[in-house]
Design a protein around this motif. Structure first.
Motif, PDB file in Angstrom:
ATOM      1  N   ASP A  56      85.403  79.797  38.099  1.00  0.00           N
ATOM      2  CA  ASP A  56      84.424  80.779  37.640  1.00  0.00           C
ATOM      3  C   ASP A  56      83.448  80.004  36.764  1.00  0.00           C
ATOM      4  N   TYR A  57      82.186  79.896  37.180  1.00  0.00           N
ATOM      5  CA  TYR A  57      81.294  78.993  36.481  1.00  0.00           C
ATOM      6  C   TYR A  57      79.854  79.488  36.509  1.00  0.00           C
ATOM      7  N   MET A  58      79.073  78.942  35.598  1.00  0.00           N
ATOM      8  CA  MET A  58      77.651  79.229  35.539  1.00  0.00           C
ATOM      9  C   MET A  58      76.923  78.435  36.619  1.00  0.00           C
ATOM     10  N   VAL A  59      76.126  79.124  37.425  1.00  0.00           N
ATOM     11  CA  VAL A  59      75.364  78.472  38.487  1.00  0.00           C
ATOM     12  C   VAL A  59      74.070  77.903  37.909  1.00  0.00           C
ATOM     13  N   PHE A  60      73.804  76.643  38.184  1.00  0.00           N
ATOM     14  CA  PHE A  60      72.551  76.012  37.770  1.00  0.00           C
ATOM     15  C   PHE A  60      71.617  75.947  38.966  1.00  0.00           C
ATOM     16  N   GLU A  61      70.345  76.245  38.728  1.00  0.00           N
ATOM     17  CA  GLU A  61      69.383  76.380  39.813  1.00  0.00           C
ATOM     18  C   GLU A  61      68.956  75.055  40.409  1.00  0.00           C
ATOM     19  N   PRO A  63      69.562  70.364  40.183  1.00  0.00           N
ATOM     20  CA  PRO A  63      70.250  69.226  39.561  1.00  0.00           C
ATOM     21  C   PRO A  63      69.703  68.909  38.175  1.00  0.00           C
ATOM     22  N   GLU A  64      68.388  69.060  38.018  1.00  0.00           N
ATOM     23  CA  GLU A  64      67.775  68.787  36.726  1.00  0.00           C
ATOM     24  C   GLU A  64      68.291  69.741  35.651  1.00  0.00           C
ATOM     25  N   ASP A  65      68.464  71.013  36.015  1.00  0.00           N
ATOM     26  CA  ASP A  65      68.981  71.998  35.058  1.00  0.00           C
ATOM     27  C   ASP A  65      70.413  71.663  34.645  1.00  0.00           C
ATOM     28  N   LEU A  66      71.258  71.310  35.615  1.00  0.00           N
ATOM     29  CA  LEU A  66      72.643  70.968  35.295  1.00  0.00           C
ATOM     30  C   LEU A  66      72.699  69.705  34.439  1.00  0.00           C
ATOM     31  N   ALA A  67      71.910  68.698  34.802  1.00  0.00           N
ATOM     32  CA  ALA A  67      71.914  67.440  34.049  1.00  0.00           C
ATOM     33  C   ALA A  67      71.437  67.638  32.620  1.00  0.00           C
ATOM     34  N   GLY A  68      70.494  68.555  32.423  1.00  0.00           N
ATOM     35  CA  GLY A  68      69.925  68.768  31.091  1.00  0.00           C
ATOM     36  C   GLY A  68      70.703  69.723  30.221  1.00  0.00           C
ATOM     37  N   GLY A 208      74.716  73.538  51.018  1.00  0.00           N
ATOM     38  CA  GLY A 208      74.004  74.602  51.726  1.00  0.00           C
ATOM     39  C   GLY A 208      74.129  75.961  51.081  1.00  0.00           C
ATOM     40  N   ASN A 209      75.119  76.140  50.218  1.00  0.00           N
ATOM     41  CA  ASN A 209      75.304  77.410  49.516  1.00  0.00           C
ATOM     42  C   ASN A 209      74.697  77.402  48.117  1.00  0.00           C
ATOM     43  N   MET A 210      74.176  76.267  47.703  1.00  0.00           N
ATOM     44  CA  MET A 210      73.582  76.167  46.371  1.00  0.00           C
ATOM     45  C   MET A 210      72.135  76.679  46.396  1.00  0.00           C
ATOM     46  N   PRO A 211      71.552  76.934  45.218  1.00  0.00           N
ATOM     47  CA  PRO A 211      70.139  77.337  45.171  1.00  0.00           C
ATOM     48  C   PRO A 211      69.232  76.316  45.848  1.00  0.00           C
ATOM     49  N   GLU A 212      68.048  76.777  46.208  1.00  0.00           N
ATOM     50  CA  GLU A 212      67.139  75.996  47.053  1.00  0.00           C
ATOM     51  C   GLU A 212      66.840  74.603  46.496  1.00  0.00           C
ATOM     52  N   ALA A 213      66.706  74.481  45.183  1.00  0.00           N
ATOM     53  CA  ALA A 213      66.319  73.190  44.606  1.00  0.00           C
ATOM     54  C   ALA A 213      67.362  72.104  44.844  1.00  0.00           C
ATOM     55  N   TRP A 214      68.612  72.493  45.110  1.00  0.00           N
ATOM     56  CA  TRP A 214      69.650  71.510  45.418  1.00  0.00           C
ATOM     57  C   TRP A 214      69.544  71.007  46.850  1.00  0.00           C
ATOM     58  N   GLY A 221      69.537  61.255  50.338  1.00  0.00           N
ATOM     59  CA  GLY A 221      70.803  60.782  49.812  1.00  0.00           C
ATOM     60  C   GLY A 221      70.893  60.859  48.298  1.00  0.00           C
ATOM     61  N   ILE A 222      71.912  60.186  47.761  1.00  0.00           N
ATOM     62  CA  ILE A 222      72.120  60.152  46.321  1.00  0.00           C
ATOM     63  C   ILE A 222      70.943  59.464  45.621  1.00  0.00           C
ATOM     64  N   GLY A 223      70.341  58.491  46.299  1.00  0.00           N
ATOM     65  CA  GLY A 223      69.171  57.820  45.724  1.00  0.00           C
ATOM     66  C   GLY A 223      68.024  58.787  45.468  1.00  0.00           C
ATOM     67  N   GLY A 224      67.846  59.756  46.357  1.00  0.00           N
ATOM     68  CA  GLY A 224      66.791  60.741  46.163  1.00  0.00           C
ATOM     69  C   GLY A 224      67.043  61.614  44.956  1.00  0.00           C
ATOM     70  N   LEU A 225      68.301  62.048  44.778  1.00  0.00           N
ATOM     71  CA  LEU A 225      68.647  62.851  43.608  1.00  0.00           C
ATOM     72  C   LEU A 225      68.515  62.036  42.324  1.00  0.00           C
ATOM     73  N   THR A 226      68.917  60.770  42.385  1.00  0.00           N
ATOM     74  CA  THR A 226      68.811  59.903  41.215  1.00  0.00           C
ATOM     75  C   THR A 226      67.355  59.743  40.797  1.00  0.00           C
ATOM     76  N   ALA A 227      66.470  59.580  41.769  1.00  0.00           N
ATOM     77  CA  ALA A 227      65.048  59.459  41.464  1.00  0.00           C
ATOM     78  C   ALA A 227      64.528  60.725  40.789  1.00  0.00           C
ATOM     79  N   ARG A 228      65.015  61.878  41.213  1.00  0.00           N
ATOM     80  CA  ARG A 228      64.598  63.128  40.579  1.00  0.00           C
ATOM     81  C   ARG A 228      65.043  63.186  39.116  1.00  0.00           C
ATOM     82  N   LEU A 229      66.256  62.710  38.831  1.00  0.00           N
ATOM     83  CA  LEU A 229      66.734  62.725  37.447  1.00  0.00           C
ATOM     84  C   LEU A 229      65.923  61.758  36.581  1.00  0.00           C
TER      85      LEU A 229
END
Length: 236
Positions: A56-61, A63-68, A208-214, A221-229
């Motif tokens: 049971d957890y808070m959904v973050f919209e 990756p940037e929101d979760l990281a911050g 695929g079940n996460m909010p659109e920004a994910w 790949g992971i490199g793309g997410l890392t660049a966003r952070l």
């Protein structure tokens, strides 16, 4: 918004926080040809070994929101080195077993930077019957090949047993004194091979079940997410 993530199980045993092993399949996402991962993924990741736990957890919209988020005190990328048997949390009528995933660090946005160059991620083992885990260390090792790129968002795992419980084999799976990291349910992401390149898959929650920004450019790949952070200037 909070969310209850429950993976369907073959059987659920009264009084247990983990469910039975599942037949969940890996995440799938269509490749995006204009943005592909820089290197060939280590192999296909089978996320079914992680499934069978209810959160049971808070959904973050995003990756940037979760990281911050304030409670997210560890954010890092790296390559999976392997898995080993971890500690046991023993409570009346229940033993919760864990595996530890060793990660060779590539980039740390939040968290300690003065360790041995590795991070140690504690992962619960879903239990099928009694105290028998559905997935063994060998199963995790086969499901996530060595060299797989991983992105972790989490916080330190508790170092004390819950009231009435105790910790067994406390240093199992990690060097003495090394901190264990427990990932957020949205915060354990792997780069998985596809027929045409790479995609990002979630260990506990399907991308695929996460909010659109994910779900933007999964083939980056992971490199793309890392660049966003990096662009979001995520740091302690």
């Amino acid at each position: 918004m909070s969310k209850s993530l429950k993976i369907l199980a073959i059987a659920v045993f009264a009084g247990m926080s983990t469910g039975a092993c599942t037949s969940s399949t890996t995440d799938t996402a269509p490749p995006v040809p204009e943005a592909t991962a820089a290197a060939t993924p280590a192999g296909t990741v089978d996320t079914s070994v992680f499934r069978g736990i209810e959160y049971d957890y808070m959904v973050f919209e995003s990756p940037e929101d979760l990281a911050g988020a304030k409670d997210t005190t560890a954010v890092f990328t790296g390559d999976v080195e392997g898995f080993s048997q971890g500690r046991v949390v023993s409570s009346p009528g229940l033993e919760e077993k864990h595996v530890v995933m060793k990660v060779s660090l590539s980039e740390t946005f939040k968290g300690p930077r003065d360790g041995d160059g590795f991070a140690y991620v504690e992962l619960p083992q879903p239990t099928c019957a009694g105290d028998v885990p559905c997935a063994t260390v060998a199963d995790f090792t086969a499901a996530v090949p060595a060299g797989t790129k991983v992105l972790v968002f989490g916080e330190p795992a508790p170092e004390a047993a819950p009231p009435g419980g105790r910790l067994l084999d406390d240093n199992a799976g990690r060097p003495a004194g090394a901190r264990l990291i427990r990932p957020h349910p949205q915060g354990l992401l792997f780069e998985s091979a596809t027929a045409t390149g790479a995609t990002v898959v979630g260990a506990y929650e399907e991308v695929g079940n996460m909010p659109e920004a994910w779900r933007k450019n999964p083939s980056a790949g992971i490199g793309g997410l890392t660049a966003r952070l990096r662009t979001a200037k995520i740091s302690d």
